[in-house]
Scaffold this motif. Structure first.
Motif, short mmCIF file in Angstrom:
data_model
loop_
_atom_site.label_atom_id
_atom_site.label_comp_id
_atom_site.label_asym_id
_atom_site.label_seq_id
_atom_site.Cartn_x
_atom_site.Cartn_y
_atom_site.Cartn_z
N UNK A 208 -5.68 73.98 33.56
CA UNK A 208 -5.06 74.02 34.88
C UNK A 208 -5.10 72.69 35.61
N UNK A 209 -5.64 71.64 34.98
CA UNK A 209 -5.80 70.37 35.67
C UNK A 209 -4.45 69.75 36.03
N UNK A 210 -3.39 70.17 35.34
CA UNK A 210 -2.06 69.67 35.67
C UNK A 210 -1.61 70.03 37.07
N UNK A 211 -2.19 71.10 37.64
CA UNK A 211 -1.85 71.48 39.01
C UNK A 211 -2.34 70.46 40.03
N UNK A 212 -3.26 69.58 39.62
CA UNK A 212 -3.80 68.59 40.55
C UNK A 212 -2.71 67.65 41.03
N UNK A 213 -1.85 67.18 40.12
CA UNK A 213 -0.78 66.26 40.52
C UNK A 213 0.23 66.98 41.42
N UNK A 214 0.45 68.28 41.17
CA UNK A 214 1.34 69.06 42.04
C UNK A 214 0.76 69.17 43.44
N UNK A 215 -0.54 69.45 43.53
CA UNK A 215 -1.20 69.52 44.83
C UNK A 215 -1.11 68.17 45.54
N UNK A 216 -1.27 67.09 44.77
CA UNK A 216 -1.18 65.74 45.34
C UNK A 216 0.20 65.50 45.95
N UNK A 217 1.24 65.76 45.15
CA UNK A 217 2.60 65.49 45.60
C UNK A 217 2.98 66.36 46.79
N UNK A 218 2.75 67.68 46.67
CA UNK A 218 3.13 68.60 47.73
C UNK A 218 2.27 68.38 48.97
N UNK A 219 0.95 68.21 48.77
CA UNK A 219 0.05 68.06 49.90
C UNK A 219 0.29 66.80 50.69
N UNK A 220 0.39 65.67 50.00
CA UNK A 220 0.63 64.41 50.72
C UNK A 220 1.98 64.41 51.42
N UNK A 221 3.00 64.97 50.76
CA UNK A 221 4.32 65.04 51.38
C UNK A 221 4.28 65.90 52.64
N UNK A 222 3.61 67.06 52.55
CA UNK A 222 3.49 67.95 53.71
C UNK A 222 2.69 67.28 54.83
#
Length: 549
Positions: A208-222
């Motif tokens: 599940x570590x691939x979700x980290x980059x998704x959290x990064x992109x979505x979180x920083x953008x938000x």
């Protein structure tokens, strides 16, 4: 370009490479001395790679549960990245506020140093990775105090920021203090980014570590959206009176002081909950002494830079973006100067988000091959020409302005111009990222790629700072209405005003700079662009690092 429409490369929202591995050579290279040079055959490099140790049973069983079982950790990462985006967004909004208060471009250049820490975090990342309190947790040792300091500093600055911005009655913004304040904000956010990136690798299971980059992109953008677009909209009296109120008021719904106090409180509450309730995975915390690796890491970075192929890449990428500096750094501020409401300019970032998501997926099909820099080379002249189009857009702006603001077709033209710019920007950005991933030595992949991305970011930061600084010196003004007076300096301009005259711009330095930048950009494209493309033809041995036990 407006700070609200944040560029990925050396931009003000999310720095390139921030979602890649944190700097940790111990987890990526086998023990021993790593030497970088161009005399190592590819086969020998592969032979040096030792098989990775099997994951501990706890980690394997944890990963087998799927992402639903780790939903709490994923949501925590998302929240942490959202918090990280808040100071980034606020910093991106300040230049627009300064421009509305008639700050000079020299002041804007000085404030632009605020956006450097994310590009320079490589300098202290090894320290964050190696020094910690084992009893408290490797990542929490940095995350918790960093976020506490951020929260407390935000609350304190909420009592001071109105004074720093000036009262508009003879007292202008204190740009030096604002720069120091927001530089500290960005430094803390970059430090938090290092800690969160590292924690993500152990907080989530391997599957599940691939979700980290998704959290990064979505979180920083938000977070950037909340701290920039939403703040500028709610801070604007005209926007709030037009869309959110029944009775007009002289101020917006929130002020920068209110915003800082609210988010400072959120930082303190969130950090307290993380410190008390979230435990790090003890079984994945290294048991050996880590601090001895700091010197080795810095030595390794220096040895990578000395490699001829890497040194050539660094020198070329540090100069490749000079041609875009006027368009990227000054255009948005010029539009505000010409009367475009800063909140309207910020809201143009909203329709750009879907485009920013789709573009990398499309462009990656062309950069996935053996020669990704061909896309960079082909997109460069179009991006340079858009710099001239931006200059025309600024010249055209006051001609279409009317008492009610600007017509709808004007904003459509601005939006299309930004969309075309994003296409060329992402073509070059994705190409460079693909090339960095292609040449990075797998022995030390995270360190190597972070170094290349850092240099790429700096290649966008320093030209933007210089471009902002040069606008005022290149601008020519005359004193109208007062004989024998000039407007060459601030003192001369004050004397002109006291003599009953006014300073009139006869030649705007932005237009001079735009033409110079485009000429320099095409010069780079013709003379150095082919050399940049030839880096793709270098053998793998030119980029490899050799390890000796």
């Amino acid at each position: 370009m407006s700070p609200a429409i944040a560029a990925k490369e050396g931009g003000r929202q999310r720095r390139a490479g921030s979602h890649h591995h944190y700097l940790d050579v111990r987890s990526e290279a086998p023990p021993g001395l790593v030497l970088c040079g161009d005399g190592l055959p590819g086969g020998e490099a592969e032979a040096l790679l030792l098989p990775p140790p099997p994951p501990p049973p706890e980690a394997s069983s944890r990963g087998a549960r799927g992402c639903r079982a780790e939903l709490g950790s994923i949501l925590l990462l998302l929240v942490l990245y959202v918090l990280q985006g808040i100071p980034l967004g606020l910093a991106g909004s300040v230049p627009l506020i300064l421009q509305s208060k008639s700050a000079s471009y020299t002041d804007q250049a000085f404030f632009s140093f605020v956006f450097w820490p994310f590009s320079l975090k490589l300098l202290w990342a090894p320290l964050v990775d190696a020094v910690y309190l084992r009893s408290f947790g490797r990542r929490k040792s940095w995350l918790v105090p960093t976020q506490y300091i951020l929260g407390l500093f935000m609350i304190y600055m909420s009592t001071q920021v109105d004074l720093l911005l000036g009262d508009g009655e003879g007292r202008g913004p204190n740009v030096v203090a604002l720069t120091g304040t927001f530089f500290f904000f960005e430094f803390l956010a970059a430090t938090q980014d290092i800690a969160v990136d590292g924690w993500a690798l152990t907080m989530l299971s391997r599957e599940n570590v691939g979700y980290a980059s998704t959290c990064n992109s979505v979180g920083q953008t938000a977070g950037y959206f909340l701290g920039n677009v939403l703040f500028l909209a709610l801070e604007s009296a005209s926007f709030c009176n037009k869309y959110l109120r029944f009775q007009p008021q002289p101020q917006g719904i929130v002020t920068l002081s209110d915003f800082l106090f609210f988010w400072g409180t959120v930082f303190l509450i969130t950090t307290t909950l993380v410190a008390l309730l979230k435990k790090e995975n003890k079984e994945l915390t290294p048991t050996k002494e880590e601090t001895k690796g700091i010197t080795d890491t810095y030595r390794l970075l220096f040895s990578i830079i000395k490699m001829p192929a890497v040194l050539t890449f660094c020198l070329l990428i540090l100069t490749a973006k000079v041609g875009f500096s006027a368009a990227d750094a000054v255009t948005g501020l010029k539009l505000v100067e010409e009367g475009v409401p800063k909140e309207h300019l910020a809201l143009l970032a909203v329709p750009m988000v879907p485009l920013q998501i789709i573009l990398p997926l499309i462009i990656s099909k062309y950069t996935a091959g053996p020669q990704p820099l061909n896309t960079f080379y082909k997109a460069m002249p179009f991006r340079l020409l858009l710099g001239l189009e931006f200059a025309f857009l600024v010249w055209w702006t006051p001609k279409v302005k009317h008492e009610g603001g600007f017509p709808v077709y004007y904003y459509v033209v601005v939006l299309l111009s930004y969309a075309l710019h994003q296409i060329t920007l992402y073509s070059m950005y994705v190409a460079v990222m693909a090339f960095n991933a292609k040449v990075s030595d797998p022995l030390i992949g995270g360190t190597y790629m972070t170094l290349l991305n850092t240099v790429s970011n700096l290649g966008g930061n320093w030209p933007s700072t210089v471009a902002l600084w040069l606008v005022d010196p290149l601008t020519v003004k005359e004193c109208a209405g007062a004989q024998e007076q000039t407007c060459g300096t601030t003192v001369a301009a004050e004397l002109c005003t006291k003599a009953g005259g006014s300073c009139v711009t006869t030649l705007d330095g932005y237009y001079v700079e735009s033409v110079i930048c485009v000429i320099l950009g095409f010069g780079w494209w013709f003379l150095l662009g082919p050399k940049f493309k030839r880096l793709q033809d270098e053998g793998q041995s030119s980029w490899k690092c050799k390890r000796t036990n």
